[in-house]
Design an enzyme around this catalytic site. Sequence first.
Site, PDB file in Angstrom:
ATOM      1  N   LYS A   1      65.094  51.396  61.901  1.00 34.81           N
ATOM      2  CA  LYS A   1      64.415  52.705  61.879  1.00 34.81           C
ATOM      3  C   LYS A   1      64.161  53.158  63.313  1.00 34.81           C
ATOM      4  CE  LYS A   1      62.558  51.250  57.484  1.00 34.81           C
ATOM      5  NZ  LYS A   1      61.537  51.342  56.470  1.00 34.81           N
TER       6      LYS A   1
ATOM      7  N   GLU B   1      63.603  57.496  53.179  1.00 34.96           N
ATOM      8  CA  GLU B   1      62.896  58.174  54.276  1.00 34.96           C
ATOM      9  C   GLU B   1      63.667  59.403  54.745  1.00 34.96           C
ATOM     10  OE1 GLU B   1      62.279  54.816  56.902  1.00 34.96           O
ATOM     11  OE2 GLU B   1      60.921  53.937  55.419  1.00 34.96           O
TER      12      GLU B   1
ATOM     13  N   GLY C   1      58.151  49.080  53.115  1.00 36.87           N
ATOM     14  CA  GLY C   1      57.159  49.073  54.184  1.00 36.87           C
ATOM     15  C   GLY C   1      55.728  48.971  53.687  1.00 36.87           C
TER      16      GLY C   1
ATOM     17  N   SER D   1      60.271  45.391  51.419  1.00 34.90           N
ATOM     18  CA  SER D   1      59.406  44.280  51.829  1.00 34.90           C
ATOM     19  C   SER D   1      60.012  42.909  51.544  1.00 34.90           C
ATOM     20  CB  SER D   1      58.013  44.413  51.190  1.00 34.90           C
ATOM     21  OG  SER D   1      57.403  45.620  51.590  1.00 34.90           O
TER      22      SER D   1
END
Length: 257
Positions: free
Chosen positions: A8, A92, A168, A208
């Site tokens: 990211k 995202e 996340g 995760s």
Amino acid sequence: MLVAGNWKSNKSFNEAREFAHAFSQLPGAPEGVEVMVAPPAPYLAAMGADSLPFRLGSQNVSATGPGAQTGEFTAEMLAGCGVQDVIVGHSERRDGHGDDDARVADKVNRVLDAGLRVVFCCGESLLDRQGDVHFDKVLRQLESGILHLPAEAMVNVVVAYEPIWAIGTGLTATAEQAQEMHAAIRGWLTEAYDAEVARAIPLLYGGSCKPANADELFACPDVDGGLIGGASLEPSTFHALVEAAGRAVGNREEANV
Ligand code: PEP
């Protein structure tokens, strides 16, 4: 198995290079395990794809070709920088950067036309899951993103299932939740193409995933690796995930003997 890191918008350029160096000092990937890392786009060319201890990935790509598209970078440009894999449809970008289903499909086409491999992300929101429409949501994303592709193109497609509520957040899908969605995706691919095509497509779990839960997730028969965010930022943590994938490959081989 494929273990793919998505950094990211993290790391300075020096930190990115330090990671590559540190990772190269660790044992190489076990037989049957591929490793990919997608650093921030400005670093891609200077990462030196030829000497990296992993495949070089991009987190994004333009939905269009060359021309008057300020700030965009095309799939061909990525290929010229040594990029092999491109992440498309990450939540995202779908939720925060206007990548709707049509644009995601355009990006998939651009990546494949440039001879690169696409890591196609799909996944449901918490609301979808609570409303029991998570299977519909994911299968609809596959339908609009990849159903138009001919079977020959599917050798360059990886699917990453990433429940948005697990990205996340520290929340992870249970192995059962991951396996049932991956089985549904595999079933959808079998119907859309055939069993051989479906079997060959790596299905990654993302959300995760970390060393503490990787063995359980990778042991699921339809989980072929992971798309890793936070746990890809530190070389030894990421390497532990590569080793977990190696154990899963070993266990599958033993089970098939
Ligand atoms: C991701 O963003 O693709 C991801 C899986 O992130 P994390 O591992 O941090 O949940």
